[in-house]
Design a protein around this motif. Sequence first.
Motif, PDB file in Angstrom:
ATOM      1  N   GLU A   6       0.831  -1.199   0.000  1.00 45.04           N
ATOM      2  CA  GLU A   6       0.000   0.000   0.000  1.00 45.04           C
ATOM      3  C   GLU A   6       0.870   1.256   0.000  1.00 45.04           C
ATOM      4  O   GLU A   6       1.998   1.246   0.497  1.00 45.04           O
ATOM      5  N   SER A   7       0.308   2.317  -0.516  1.00 42.11           N
ATOM      6  CA  SER A   7       0.958   3.624  -0.482  1.00 42.11           C
ATOM      7  C   SER A   7      -0.116   4.704  -0.563  1.00 42.11           C
ATOM      8  O   SER A   7      -1.276   4.414  -0.869  1.00 42.11           O
ATOM      9  N   GLY A   8       0.303   5.936  -0.277  1.00 39.23           N
ATOM     10  CA  GLY A   8      -0.611   7.058  -0.419  1.00 39.23           C
ATOM     11  C   GLY A   8      -1.170   7.609   0.870  1.00 39.23           C
ATOM     12  O   GLY A   8      -1.896   8.606   0.856  1.00 39.23           O
ATOM     13  N   GLY A   9      -0.861   6.972   1.981  1.00 36.99           N
ATOM     14  CA  GLY A   9      -1.351   7.490   3.246  1.00 36.99           C
ATOM     15  C   GLY A   9      -0.661   8.781   3.626  1.00 36.99           C
ATOM     16  O   GLY A   9       0.316   9.198   2.998  1.00 36.99           O
ATOM     17  N   SER A  17      -9.069  15.083   0.942  1.00 33.59           N
ATOM     18  CA  SER A  17      -9.097  13.838   0.176  1.00 33.59           C
ATOM     19  C   SER A  17      -7.723  13.185   0.143  1.00 33.59           C
ATOM     20  O   SER A  17      -6.701  13.864   0.229  1.00 33.59           O
ATOM     21  N   LEU A  18      -7.737  11.882  -0.007  1.00 35.10           N
ATOM     22  CA  LEU A  18      -6.532  11.090  -0.214  1.00 35.10           C
ATOM     23  C   LEU A  18      -6.884   9.925  -1.114  1.00 35.10           C
ATOM     24  O   LEU A  18      -8.029   9.447  -1.095  1.00 35.10           O
ATOM     25  N   THR A  19      -5.902   9.478  -1.870  1.00 36.92           N
ATOM     26  CA  THR A  19      -6.079   8.260  -2.659  1.00 36.92           C
ATOM     27  C   THR A  19      -5.016   7.254  -2.252  1.00 36.92           C
ATOM     28  O   THR A  19      -3.815   7.551  -2.330  1.00 36.92           O
ATOM     29  N   ASP A  90     -11.981   8.689  10.447  1.00 38.17           N
ATOM     30  CA  ASP A  90     -11.385   7.856   9.402  1.00 38.17           C
ATOM     31  C   ASP A  90      -9.913   7.563   9.687  1.00 38.17           C
ATOM     32  O   ASP A  90      -9.295   6.775   8.957  1.00 38.17           O
ATOM     33  N   THR A  91      -9.375   8.189  10.708  1.00 37.67           N
ATOM     34  CA  THR A  91      -7.982   7.955  11.083  1.00 37.67           C
ATOM     35  C   THR A  91      -7.761   6.499  11.441  1.00 37.67           C
ATOM     36  O   THR A  91      -8.448   5.945  12.294  1.00 37.67           O
ATOM     37  N   ALA A  92      -6.810   5.869  10.751  1.00 39.58           N
ATOM     38  CA  ALA A  92      -6.548   4.445  10.956  1.00 39.58           C
ATOM     39  C   ALA A  92      -5.381   4.025  10.076  1.00 39.58           C
ATOM     40  O   ALA A  92      -4.940   4.777   9.202  1.00 39.58           O
ATOM     41  N   VAL A  93      -4.926   2.812  10.316  1.00 34.78           N
ATOM     42  CA  VAL A  93      -4.028   2.160   9.369  1.00 34.78           C
ATOM     43  C   VAL A  93      -4.909   1.416   8.368  1.00 34.78           C
ATOM     44  O   VAL A  93      -5.787   0.646   8.763  1.00 34.78           O
ATOM     45  N   TYR A  94      -4.676   1.668   7.091  1.00 36.61           N
ATOM     46  CA  TYR A  94      -5.480   1.065   6.031  1.00 36.61           C
ATOM     47  C   TYR A  94      -4.704  -0.073   5.381  1.00 36.61           C
ATOM     48  O   TYR A  94      -3.535   0.090   5.020  1.00 36.61           O
ATOM     49  N   TYR A  95      -5.390  -1.192   5.211  1.00 33.32           N
ATOM     50  CA  TYR A  95      -4.780  -2.382   4.659  1.00 33.32           C
ATOM     51  C   TYR A  95      -5.491  -2.813   3.373  1.00 33.32           C
ATOM     52  O   TYR A  95      -6.723  -2.796   3.305  1.00 33.32           O
ATOM     53  N   CYS A  96      -4.696  -3.225   2.425  1.00 29.15           N
ATOM     54  CA  CYS A  96      -5.197  -3.853   1.212  1.00 29.15           C
ATOM     55  C   CYS A  96      -5.109  -5.363   1.403  1.00 29.15           C
ATOM     56  O   CYS A  96      -4.169  -5.857   2.039  1.00 29.15           O
ATOM     57  N   ALA A  97      -6.092  -6.084   0.866  1.00 28.09           N
ATOM     58  CA  ALA A  97      -6.102  -7.529   1.053  1.00 28.09           C
ATOM     59  C   ALA A  97      -6.741  -8.213  -0.140  1.00 28.09           C
ATOM     60  O   ALA A  97      -7.600  -7.642  -0.826  1.00 28.09           O
ATOM     61  N   THR A 119      -0.930   1.281   5.533  1.00 24.65           N
ATOM     62  CA  THR A 119      -0.490   2.662   5.384  1.00 24.65           C
ATOM     63  C   THR A 119      -1.331   3.539   6.294  1.00 24.65           C
ATOM     64  O   THR A 119      -2.549   3.372   6.383  1.00 24.65           O
ATOM     65  N   GLN A 120      -0.667   4.451   6.983  1.00 27.05           N
ATOM     66  CA  GLN A 120      -1.343   5.273   7.988  1.00 27.05           C
ATOM     67  C   GLN A 120      -2.070   6.448   7.343  1.00 27.05           C
ATOM     68  O   GLN A 120      -1.495   7.173   6.524  1.00 27.05           O
ATOM     69  N   VAL A 121      -3.305   6.633   7.732  1.00 33.63           N
ATOM     70  CA  VAL A 121      -4.081   7.805   7.339  1.00 33.63           C
ATOM     71  C   VAL A 121      -4.483   8.536   8.614  1.00 33.63           C
ATOM     72  O   VAL A 121      -5.095   7.943   9.506  1.00 33.63           O
ATOM     73  N   THR A 122      -4.129   9.794   8.684  1.00 39.49           N
ATOM     74  CA  THR A 122      -4.462  10.612   9.850  1.00 39.49           C
ATOM     75  C   THR A 122      -5.241  11.835   9.384  1.00 39.49           C
ATOM     76  O   THR A 122      -4.774  12.583   8.522  1.00 39.49           O
ATOM     77  N   VAL A 123      -6.425  12.005   9.938  1.00 37.21           N
ATOM     78  CA  VAL A 123      -7.278  13.129   9.580  1.00 37.21           C
ATOM     79  C   VAL A 123      -7.379  14.044  10.782  1.00 37.21           C
ATOM     80  O   VAL A 123      -7.879  13.649  11.839  1.00 37.21           O
ATOM     81  N   SER A 124      -6.912  15.266  10.624  1.00 33.55           N
ATOM     82  CA  SER A 124      -6.939  16.234  11.730  1.00 33.55           C
ATOM     83  C   SER A 124      -8.219  17.062  11.679  1.00 33.55           C
ATOM     84  O   SER A 124      -8.747  17.356  10.612  1.00 33.55           O
ATOM     85  N   SER A 125      -8.668  17.450  12.853  1.00 30.96           N
ATOM     86  CA  SER A 125      -9.922  18.230  12.929  1.00 30.96           C
ATOM     87  C   SER A 125      -9.667  19.713  12.847  1.00 30.96           C
ATOM     88  O   SER A 125      -8.524  20.165  12.911  1.00 30.96           O
TER      89      SER A 125
END
Length: 125
Positions: A6-9, A17-19, A90-97, A119-125
Amino acid sequence: QEQLVESGGGLVQAGGSLTLSCAASERTFSTLTMGWFRQAPGKEREFVGAVSWSGGSRYYAESVKGRFTISRDSAKNMVYLQMNSLKPEDTAVYYCAARTRFNTGIRSQIDYGTWGQGTQVTVSS
């Protein structure tokens, strides 16, 4: 050895937005349903979305429906997760499977036998 990367976090503000991208190392992945899961701190890993081998069927968790879009490019062995209107939750580690079993359902992580490193995604408020 089959592998998913995975990549893009990253860090993004709420509403942004993020992809995410997932690169598969084997052509066999083009014949498999691919899924995205996520795990927030202190919580269990949960289903986010999945796309069938043909790309013709897509499935989403209720919490992301209308905001996230999953797609795939089987010629490139790639799977994507477009995330819009991101929220702090939505903040989390995202996994592809890759779904390699057909026992418990497309939304169950038990059916997915090959996983990326996340891959880590962090959304700040």
